[in-house]
Design an enzyme around this catalytic site. Structure first.
Site, PDB file in Angstrom:
ATOM      1  CG  ASP A  82      -1.844   1.087   1.141  1.00 26.23           C
ATOM      2  OD1 ASP A  82      -1.989   1.839   0.282  1.00 26.23           O
ATOM      3  OD2 ASP A  82      -2.633   1.280   2.347  1.00 26.23           O
TER       4      ASP A  82
ATOM      5  CG  ASP B 277      -4.073   4.974  -2.110  1.00 21.95           C
ATOM      6  OD1 ASP B 277      -3.052   4.386  -1.674  1.00 21.95           O
ATOM      7  OD2 ASP B 277      -5.477   4.787  -1.803  1.00 21.95           O
TER       8      ASP B 277
END
Length: 428
Positions: free
Chosen positions: A100, A306
């Protein structure tokens, strides 16, 4: 069904961690019967993540060698995220973690699971079996780093003096446990002693199957910063387009640097959220035509990239212009009802070949990025295929460049050089 997109390799001379879909035929995890979330659940969780990011960015409280790791789709996690497998401890225990770019703390579930552990595909990490595991004490300077990395002030175990972390995600999932260090093994030749991570004793929520999370953000305790001396804050990845395809997550420049096809744009700093990687979007092109969107729409809020957000979110004005242009290029196909956060959908069950409008983004520095066809549509079923973008409620919230739009692209983060790059067809 074939999608034809009207427009346009990766440098494979890197040791790589593999990225694959957990339920795809290439994945060893296919043998496990972990519940797969529905498309509705995926998009609901995605919206919860976006709400959390927006709250954080708006100031609200919530909250030089080469190595590559195979990356796999983590749809099993209840989201459209991706996973890699690495080793932790001495001897190394293989663990599959969501990677992430919007998070900093790496954590995994740990025995004895003092309060709660969810079901994961591998055996839960047992720190008592590792010869190199140690807890971080409360008075250690690194304990205080947790505040900026997690948004929560660390606590102290009164009986042992051990630093305790807590991290909560937008969907209300959370992990609480001991802040620790141990040996991290990325490949057989890339090992890091004293890697800081969270050893989770209370882990609850929609993590589904993975052993935890690998934080690739910009904070001092992220993997990127902890390995900076070796990899020079340089990493890249390619997210596979289908469950049967394989991508990668690579660290370091490689012998020859990134692919010659990579085009760079400057990274922008997100002052409200220092862990995020910012992009300077200046325009959107549909089927070769620049949309009439004032540049002030993009600059008034900003954009982050992201890996943990599924669907790209755009400022309301930008999204409306993109949607209208896309609909104009899809007039020949019957429309279908909206699905969750996706309001532009089509019934393509009667079409063998789809003539798809192209979509490109232009970024600061004059860089133009053509999206792969797999990054334009979200397929619920052949009778409900949707434009894979959504609009924010207005123009004030940050735009988020999500992982659907990153599929098949080589995405290169040269953090030390202050730039991010893209190249086409980095993986299947």
């Amino acid at each position: 069904m074939t999608f034809i997109s009207r427009h346009a390799s990766h440098d494979n001379k890197k040791a790589s961690l593999e990225v694959v879909h957990k339920h795809g035929p290439c994945s060893k995890h296919n043998q496990h019967k972990t519940e797969v979330p529905t498309h509705t659940q995926i998009l609901q969780q995605d919206q919860a993540r976006v709400n959390s990011i927006h709250a954080q960015l708006n100031g609200d409280k919530l909250r030089q060698s080469d190595t590559s790791i195979p990356a796999k789709s983590g749809r099993v996690l209840g989201s459209g995220n991706y996973i890699v497998t690495l080793g932790l401890g001495s001897p190394p225990k293989r663990l599959s973690l969501v990677f992430d770019t919007g998070s900093d703390l790496t954590w995994t579930q740990c025995q004895p699971c003092a309060k709660s552990c969810y079901q994961q595909n591998e055996q839960i990490f047992d720190p008592s079996l590792s010869k190199s595991y140690t807890n971080i004490s409360c008075n250690s300077p690194v304990c205080s780093l947790l505040k900026s990395a997690t948004g929560n002030t660390p606590r102290c175990a009164t009986s042992t003096g051990t630093c305790i972390y807590g991290i909560r995600y937008g969907d209300k999932s959370f992990s609480i446990g001991y802040f620790s260090k141990d040996s991290l093994t990325l490949t057989s030749t890339d090992l890091f002693d004293g890697f800081l991570f969270g050893c989770g004793q209370d882990n609850e929520g929609l993590f589904r199957g993975s052993a935890g999370l690998l934080g690739l953000g910009r904070n001092k305790i992220s993997l990127i910063e902890q390995t900076a001396q070796k990899y020079g804050r340089f990493f890249s990845y390619c997210l596979p387009s289908t469950p049967s395809s394989t991508g990668y997550l690579s660290f370091g420049r490689g012998n020859e640097g990134p692919s010659n096809n990579v085009k760079f744009t400057p990274l922008s700093t997100v002052s409200q959220g220092g862990s995020f990687y910012g992009l300077n979007v200046v325009g959107i092109i549909v089927s070769g035509r620049q949309l009439s969107i004032p540049t002030s729409v993009f600059s008034s809020s900003g954009t982050i990239i992201d890996s943990g957000t599924v669907i790209t979110r755009l400022q309301a004005t930008a999204y409306n212009a993109l949607r209208d242009a896309f609909q104009n290029g899809m007039k020949r196909y019957p429309q279908a009802k909206a699905f969750s956060i996706l309001d532009t959908c089509y019934d393509l069950s009667g079409s063998n070949t789809i003539d798809l409008p192209t979509i490109a983004f232009t970024f600061g520095g004059g860089m133009k990025l053509d999206l792969d066809a797999s990054g334009i549509l979200y397929v619920v079923s052949t009778s409900q295929v949707c434009l894979a973008f959504a609009g924010n409620s207005d123009d004030s919230d940050f735009a988020i460049f999500g992982n659907v739009q990153q599929k098949r692209l080589q995405v290169v983060y040269d953090v030390a050089g202050g730039k991010i790059g893209f190249a086409p067809t980095g993986c299947p």
